[in-house]
Design a protein around this motif. Structure first.
Motif, PDB file in Angstrom:
ATOM      1  N   GLU A 285     139.867  70.258 -30.727  1.00 43.07           N
ATOM      2  CA  GLU A 285     141.084  70.655 -28.883  1.00 43.07           C
ATOM      3  C   GLU A 285     141.442  71.870 -29.110  1.00 43.07           C
ATOM      4  OE1 GLU A 285     144.832  68.356 -29.657  1.00 43.07           O
ATOM      5  OE2 GLU A 285     144.260  67.953 -31.359  1.00 43.07           O
ATOM      6  N   ASN A 288     145.653  73.747 -25.582  1.00 39.87           N
ATOM      7  CA  ASN A 288     146.738  72.679 -24.681  1.00 39.87           C
ATOM      8  C   ASN A 288     147.941  73.186 -25.329  1.00 39.87           C
ATOM      9  OD1 ASN A 288     144.056  70.807 -24.240  1.00 39.87           O
ATOM     10  ND2 ASN A 288     143.657  69.873 -26.664  1.00 39.87           N
ATOM     11  N   LYS A 293     151.024  67.683 -27.641  1.00 43.18           N
ATOM     12  CA  LYS A 293     149.738  69.351 -29.013  1.00 43.18           C
ATOM     13  C   LYS A 293     150.099  69.273 -30.216  1.00 43.18           C
ATOM     14  CE  LYS A 293     152.810  73.423 -28.417  1.00 43.18           C
ATOM     15  NZ  LYS A 293     152.821  74.617 -27.615  1.00 43.18           N
TER      16      LYS A 293
END
Length: 327
Positions: A285, A288, A293
């Protein structure tokens, strides 16, 4: 009088110089009420040339739509621009028809565009049941809805290192289990991804990538919203699909610059599958936001800003020919 050799040569050259008439791409309208050229989408596809444009009037169209590979450059577009107005629907499960046979839309055509329509498989739990099987390179899906339960959207280029590419923009995808999956290079941009609530402590998995280990890029979700009515921390971002138990199916998924809802797990956001650890795949990731998150758990790997510069939408889709449909 007989022509001289010179005259014949001049005449022949003149004939050869006349260009062949161009074959124009065809345009057709589909309408359930008979007000178009055809009442079914499949009939219009059969009649269309390469690069043809098929406009679909508001209505519900039942049964599978198959776009063959020889219809390169074809466009299917809803007439109103509102995807909810044009619904292509089916309810065939993979358990009886196979992946391709279950797909409500099975698109093999390269360079094709589908926009302004809904594509759904209403079969529900109990079997994989595809809404869209994307099996051609350089495909664009814009302002569409893909609705399903398990295996909603498949990008599949066959076994081996050959890879196809799809760009999904300003669209909506829903499902519960592995509903964005495959081995293609797929960018889902500025879209909404909604996980169906199964009313369970396990409300499913969003992705199941089977990217070949020779391919740097797999599934990118960017500038998007991940949401669900499901309970907090009951949905996984994805799991590691070694398709056919292949050791070289080292799935790659990046979720970046997106808003993640509270339904996403903190611990266990990435899941094992069929005996393969999620750590055998490439799951990350970057940047975000939202209630879901990462809170710093060690099993949600984060991509650094310097690395993320090489994992943009354009890079996922460029391939060897520089294709760039990114909006």
């Amino acid at each position: 009088m007989p022509r001289s050799a010179t005259a014949v040569a001049v005449l022949a050259a003149a004939v050869l110089a006349v260009p062949e008439p161009a074959v124009a791409a065809t345009s057709f309208t589909v309408a359930t009420d008979g007000s178009g050229n055809y009442t079914t989408i499949q009939a219009a596809i059969a009649a269309s040339s390469t690069g043809g444009v098929i406009t679909i009037k508001a209505g519900t169209y039942h049964g599978q739509v198959r776009i063959p590979a020889n219809k390169s450059g074809i466009t299917l577009q809803g007439a109103t621009g509102a995807s909810a107005d044009v619904i292509i629907t089916g309810s065939t499960p993979q358990s009886t028809a196979g992946a391709a046979g279950s797909a409500t839309v099975h698109n093999l055509a390269p360079n094709s565009t589908i926009k302004g329509v809904t594509m759904q498989n209403t079969y529900g739990p109990g079997s994989q049941a595809l809404a869209v099987y994307a099996a051609g390179d350089r495909q664009v899906y814009r302002n569409v809805r893909m609705l399903g339960h398990q295996d909603t959207f498949l990008s599949w280029g066959g076994t081996g290192a050959a890879q196809i590419r799809q760009y999904v923009y300003k669209s909506y995808i829903s499902g519960a289990v592995d509903f964005i999956y495959g081995n293609g290079a797929v960018v889902i941009d500025s879209s909404t991804i909604e996980s169906v609530n199964r009313n369970s402590s396990n409300n499913g998995y969003i992705t199941a990538a089977a990217t070949d280990d020779s391919n740097r890029y797999g599934i990118l979700i960017t500038r998007s919203v991940l949401k669900s009515p499901a309970a907090a921390q009951t949905v996984a971002l994805g799991r590691c699909w070694h398709a056919g138990n292949a050791s070289d199916a080292i799935g790659q998924v990046l979720i970046r610059d997106s808003t993640i809802g509270a339904h996403i797990r903190q611990s266990g956001a990435w899941q094992d599958m069929s005996g393969w650890s999620w750590r055998t795949c490439r799951f990350t990731e970057h940047n975000n936001t939202g209630a879901g998150k990462t809170n710093g758990t060690t099993d949600r790997p984060q991509m650094s800003a310097s690395t993320a510069a090489g994992y943009t939408s354009a890079k996922y889709l460029a391939g060897s020919d520089g294709w760039n449909p990114v909006q």
